[in-house]
Write an enzyme that holds these catalytic residues in place. Structure first.
Site, mmCIF file in Angstrom:
data_model
loop_
_atom_site.group_PDB
_atom_site.id
_atom_site.type_symbol
_atom_site.label_atom_id
_atom_site.label_comp_id
_atom_site.label_asym_id
_atom_site.label_seq_id
_atom_site.Cartn_x
_atom_site.Cartn_y
_atom_site.Cartn_z
ATOM 1 N N HIS A 43 -22.070 -58.506 48.534
ATOM 2 C CA HIS A 43 -21.280 -59.223 48.929
ATOM 3 C C HIS A 43 -20.234 -58.747 49.826
ATOM 4 O O HIS A 43 -19.334 -59.292 50.834
ATOM 5 C CB HIS A 43 -20.205 -59.496 47.674
ATOM 6 C CG HIS A 43 -21.076 -60.373 47.506
ATOM 7 N ND1 HIS A 43 -21.365 -61.679 47.756
ATOM 8 C CD2 HIS A 43 -21.303 -60.486 45.316
ATOM 9 C CE1 HIS A 43 -21.861 -62.044 46.448
ATOM 10 N NE2 HIS A 43 -21.954 -61.606 44.737
ATOM 11 N N GLU A 143 -23.064 -60.030 34.388
ATOM 12 C CA GLU A 143 -22.844 -61.282 34.770
ATOM 13 C C GLU A 143 -23.010 -62.770 35.083
ATOM 14 O O GLU A 143 -22.797 -63.193 35.748
ATOM 15 C CB GLU A 143 -22.106 -60.851 36.325
ATOM 16 C CG GLU A 143 -22.882 -60.681 37.299
ATOM 17 C CD GLU A 143 -23.006 -60.089 38.481
ATOM 18 O OE1 GLU A 143 -21.606 -59.906 39.782
ATOM 19 O OE2 GLU A 143 -23.570 -59.848 39.566
ATOM 20 N N ASP A 169 -19.043 -63.950 38.571
ATOM 21 C CA ASP A 169 -19.507 -64.390 38.454
ATOM 22 C C ASP A 169 -19.898 -64.480 36.798
ATOM 23 O O ASP A 169 -20.677 -66.008 36.512
ATOM 24 C CB ASP A 169 -20.961 -63.682 39.100
ATOM 25 C CG ASP A 169 -21.912 -63.428 40.506
ATOM 26 O OD1 ASP A 169 -21.497 -64.764 41.081
ATOM 27 O OD2 ASP A 169 -21.415 -62.793 41.569
#
Ligand code: 3PY
Ligand code: MG
Length: 257
Positions: A43, A143, A169
């Site tokens: 990310h 996650e 997540d």
């Protein structure tokens, strides 16, 4: 200290999280007193070509370096290790089979299926050998609800060095509001269940914390590696606070005049 040496010590450790594609911010992170640094190529805004100078910059500091790879994909993992990452954090590992894929991509045969071509790793790691691929620290991320359901099977996979929870997540997958502290009781219970299972097997569990206070909360629950906050958010928070404070001071003076 290498990442493997830090891992084998088994102590609680604190990590910096790099999302800004800059060797300069990575160097600051590596020299800020953290025990490890993670260069986030999932990310974060960091591509492979920016990751390489960031690894080089971190090598100048005392903290060893992980890379969070973009996905649980063997080409991503192998290319990252070839660049000299000492460990990988692998997102979205949802089953034993996916965990075996993550571990296998980190190790040469017979333990895994990593392809041989350690371009930078061989140059910067003095004891580099096919056998030493076992020194790569392989952390899988739990996650999703699916990963929670398969947790024991994931933890059974040989070669897993740690489990890192992605609270955001996990919350999305559970359909609850996200919060690093586990503000939603189901979210918190899920995180506690993961750390309890990991602790039973002496597999270190880690988590993204957001603040030192939340890191302390999770340390008391048994989490052993604690990522504090990303460089982007630290910079944004400090920057916004400074601008706000400057304007508040000017307003106070204007009121007094
Ligand atoms: C998540 O929260 O999902 C992460 O991957 C780490 O912040
Ligand atoms: Mg995540």
């Amino acid at each position: 200290m290498t990442l493997r040496e830090l891992w084998d010590e088994g102590r609680v450790s604190y990590g910096a999280w790099c999302t800004i594609p800059s060797s300069w911010t990575a160097e600051i992170a590596a020299r800020s007193g953290y025990d490890w640094v993670c260069i986030d190529t999932q990310h974060g805004l960091i591509g492979y070509d920016a990751m390489l100078p960031m690894l080089q910059a971190c090598a100048n500091g005392p903290a060893p370096t992980f890379v969070r790879v973009p996905w649980n994909s063997p080409p991503d993992i192998m290319k990252t290790l070839d660049a000299g990452a000492e460990g990988v954090i692998v997102p979205m590992v949802n089953s034993a089979e996916e965990a075996r894929q993550a571990v296998g991509a980190c190790r040469y045969a017979p333990a895994g299926f990593r392809s041989m071509g350690p371009t930078r790793a061989r140059v910067v790691m003095p004891d580099y050998s096919v056998q030493s691929s076992g020194n790569v620290v392989c952390v899988v991320m739990v996650e999703t609800k699916e990963a929670l359901a398969n947790l024991e099977a994931i933890l059974d996979v040989p070669g897993i060095d740690g489990v890192f929870i992605g609270p955001n997540d996990l919350a999305v997958s559970m359909g609850v509001t996200s919060g690093y502290k586990g503000e939603h009781p189901d979210h918190r219970r899920a995180m506690e269940a993961v750390v309890a299972s990991c602790t039973k097997r002496n597999i270190p569990a880690g988590v993204m914390c957001g603040t030192p206070e939340t890191a302390e909360q999770w340390r008391r629950e048994g989490f052993r590696f604690l990522a504090i906050e990303s460089d982007t958010r630290l910079l944004a928070q400090a920057s916004e606070a400074a601008a706000k404070r400057a304007k508040e001071l000017a307003q106070q003076l204007a009121k007094q005049a």
